[in-house]
Design a protein around this motif. Structure first.
Motif, PDB file in Angstrom:
ATOM      1  N   GLU A   7       0.854  -1.176   0.000  1.00  0.00           N
ATOM      2  CA  GLU A   7       0.000   0.000   0.000  1.00  0.00           C
ATOM      3  C   GLU A   7       0.889   1.225   0.000  1.00  0.00           C
ATOM      4  O   GLU A   7       1.957   1.238   0.584  1.00  0.00           O
ATOM      5  CB  GLU A   7      -0.885   0.004   1.242  1.00  0.00           C
ATOM      6  CG  GLU A   7      -2.034  -0.950   1.152  1.00  0.00           C
ATOM      7  CD  GLU A   7      -3.013  -0.728   2.286  1.00  0.00           C
ATOM      8  OE1 GLU A   7      -3.284   0.433   2.620  1.00  0.00           O
ATOM      9  OE2 GLU A   7      -3.486  -1.722   2.824  1.00  0.00           O
ATOM     10  N   ILE A   8       0.418   2.262  -0.665  1.00  0.00           N
ATOM     11  CA  ILE A   8       1.187   3.497  -0.716  1.00  0.00           C
ATOM     12  C   ILE A   8       0.794   4.376   0.464  1.00  0.00           C
ATOM     13  O   ILE A   8      -0.357   4.368   0.904  1.00  0.00           O
ATOM     14  CB  ILE A   8       0.985   4.217  -2.060  1.00  0.00           C
ATOM     15  CG1 ILE A   8       2.011   5.315  -2.218  1.00  0.00           C
ATOM     16  CG2 ILE A   8      -0.413   4.743  -2.200  1.00  0.00           C
ATOM     17  CD1 ILE A   8       2.246   5.719  -3.639  1.00  0.00           C
ATOM     18  N   ALA A   9       1.752   5.100   0.985  1.00  0.00           N
ATOM     19  CA  ALA A   9       1.510   5.974   2.131  1.00  0.00           C
ATOM     20  C   ALA A   9       0.467   7.030   1.783  1.00  0.00           C
ATOM     21  O   ALA A   9       0.410   7.507   0.651  1.00  0.00           O
ATOM     22  CB  ALA A   9       2.816   6.648   2.550  1.00  0.00           C
ATOM     23  N   ASP A  14       3.115  14.596  -0.192  1.00  0.00           N
ATOM     24  CA  ASP A  14       3.996  15.451   0.601  1.00  0.00           C
ATOM     25  C   ASP A  14       5.416  14.899   0.654  1.00  0.00           C
ATOM     26  O   ASP A  14       6.391  15.661   0.597  1.00  0.00           O
ATOM     27  CB  ASP A  14       3.456  15.601   2.032  1.00  0.00           C
ATOM     28  CG  ASP A  14       2.169  16.407   2.090  1.00  0.00           C
ATOM     29  OD1 ASP A  14       1.975  17.292   1.233  1.00  0.00           O
ATOM     30  OD2 ASP A  14       1.347  16.134   2.993  1.00  0.00           O
ATOM     31  N   GLN A  15       5.538  13.581   0.769  1.00  0.00           N
ATOM     32  CA  GLN A  15       6.861  12.970   0.810  1.00  0.00           C
ATOM     33  C   GLN A  15       7.640  13.252  -0.469  1.00  0.00           C
ATOM     34  O   GLN A  15       8.824  13.576  -0.424  1.00  0.00           O
ATOM     35  CB  GLN A  15       6.761  11.453   1.003  1.00  0.00           C
ATOM     36  CG  GLN A  15       6.362  11.029   2.391  1.00  0.00           C
ATOM     37  CD  GLN A  15       6.437   9.522   2.541  1.00  0.00           C
ATOM     38  OE1 GLN A  15       7.378   8.891   2.078  1.00  0.00           O
ATOM     39  NE2 GLN A  15       5.436   8.936   3.180  1.00  0.00           N
ATOM     40  N   PRO A  51       1.140   6.968  -8.157  1.00  0.00           N
ATOM     41  CA  PRO A  51       2.224   6.507  -9.026  1.00  0.00           C
ATOM     42  C   PRO A  51       2.070   5.026  -9.362  1.00  0.00           C
ATOM     43  O   PRO A  51       1.661   4.232  -8.527  1.00  0.00           O
ATOM     44  CB  PRO A  51       3.477   6.747  -8.189  1.00  0.00           C
ATOM     45  CG  PRO A  51       3.009   6.696  -6.778  1.00  0.00           C
ATOM     46  CD  PRO A  51       1.596   7.238  -6.798  1.00  0.00           C
ATOM     47  N   SER A  52       2.391   4.682 -10.602  1.00  0.00           N
ATOM     48  CA  SER A  52       2.426   3.267 -10.970  1.00  0.00           C
ATOM     49  C   SER A  52       3.586   2.630 -10.205  1.00  0.00           C
ATOM     50  O   SER A  52       4.437   3.328  -9.640  1.00  0.00           O
ATOM     51  CB  SER A  52       2.641   3.125 -12.474  1.00  0.00           C
ATOM     52  OG  SER A  52       3.927   3.615 -12.829  1.00  0.00           O
ATOM     53  N   GLY A  64      15.482   8.709  -2.497  1.00  0.00           N
ATOM     54  CA  GLY A  64      15.871   8.046  -1.251  1.00  0.00           C
ATOM     55  C   GLY A  64      14.741   8.010  -0.233  1.00  0.00           C
ATOM     56  O   GLY A  64      14.963   8.226   0.960  1.00  0.00           O
ATOM     57  N   ILE A  65      13.530   7.750  -0.715  1.00  0.00           N
ATOM     58  CA  ILE A  65      12.366   7.709   0.175  1.00  0.00           C
ATOM     59  C   ILE A  65      11.674   6.365   0.064  1.00  0.00           C
ATOM     60  O   ILE A  65      11.930   5.605  -0.865  1.00  0.00           O
ATOM     61  CB  ILE A  65      11.369   8.841  -0.142  1.00  0.00           C
ATOM     62  CG1 ILE A  65      10.905   8.778  -1.604  1.00  0.00           C
ATOM     63  CG2 ILE A  65      11.973  10.193   0.173  1.00  0.00           C
ATOM     64  CD1 ILE A  65       9.846   9.806  -1.974  1.00  0.00           C
ATOM     65  N   ASP A  66      10.788   6.095   1.020  1.00  0.00           N
ATOM     66  CA  ASP A  66       9.979   4.881   1.003  1.00  0.00           C
ATOM     67  C   ASP A  66       8.522   5.314   0.999  1.00  0.00           C
ATOM     68  O   ASP A  66       8.061   5.941   1.949  1.00  0.00           O
ATOM     69  CB  ASP A  66      10.278   4.026   2.234  1.00  0.00           C
ATOM     70  CG  ASP A  66       9.484   2.735   2.261  1.00  0.00           C
ATOM     71  OD1 ASP A  66       8.835   2.393   1.250  1.00  0.00           O
ATOM     72  OD2 ASP A  66       9.520   2.058   3.306  1.00  0.00           O
ATOM     73  N   LEU A  67       7.827   5.033  -0.081  1.00  0.00           N
ATOM     74  CA  LEU A  67       6.442   5.478  -0.225  1.00  0.00           C
ATOM     75  C   LEU A  67       5.426   4.438   0.237  1.00  0.00           C
ATOM     76  O   LEU A  67       4.232   4.645   0.076  1.00  0.00           O
ATOM     77  CB  LEU A  67       6.162   5.862  -1.687  1.00  0.00           C
ATOM     78  CG  LEU A  67       6.959   7.052  -2.202  1.00  0.00           C
ATOM     79  CD1 LEU A  67       6.700   7.278  -3.689  1.00  0.00           C
ATOM     80  CD2 LEU A  67       6.640   8.299  -1.409  1.00  0.00           C
ATOM     81  N   SER A  68       5.887   3.333   0.813  1.00  0.00           N
ATOM     82  CA  SER A  68       4.935   2.328   1.282  1.00  0.00           C
ATOM     83  C   SER A  68       4.321   2.781   2.597  1.00  0.00           C
ATOM     84  O   SER A  68       4.937   3.501   3.379  1.00  0.00           O
ATOM     85  CB  SER A  68       5.608   0.968   1.447  1.00  0.00           C
ATOM     86  OG  SER A  68       6.643   1.044   2.391  1.00  0.00           O
TER      87      SER A  68
END
Length: 97
Positions: A7-9, A14-15, A51-52, A64-68
């Motif tokens: 799942e996406i955050a 914002d991230q 985002p796909s 360098g981020i984690d969108l989960s």
């Protein structure tokens, strides 16, 4: 099929924006780096588009981020039923007679 997808955050928009700004990149610069359109970056940062998987991976690597979605939301896993970890319909449904 969906079990493999994370799942996406909820605050992915914002991230992305904060990470891009921290990197000193414009939306156009980031889009060029990812080989995507600047309009896509704009839509993502506004929260108008998700985002796909491909774009998500590119963003995570580039910024360098984690969108989960993390475990810090109010949602918690349901626990109960048998100790074996297997549940039946009778464990979760209350019958009305």
């Amino acid at each position: 099929m969906f079990d493999e997808m994370d799942e996406i955050a909820q605050d992915f928009d914002d991230q992305i924006r904060q990470a891009r700004e921290s990197a000193g990149l414009s939306q156009k610069d980031l889009a060029q780096q990812l080989n995507e359109k600047a309009s896509l970056i704009r839509k993502l940062e506004q929260g108008n588009s998700l985002p796909s998987d491909d774009v998500r991976t590119k963003l995570e690597r580039a910024l360098g981020i984690d969108l989960s979605a993390g475990g810090s939301t109010d949602e918690t896993e349901w626990s109960g039923g048998s100790s074996s970890g297997e549940y039946t319909l009778g464990d979760v449904v209350e019958r009305k007679d």
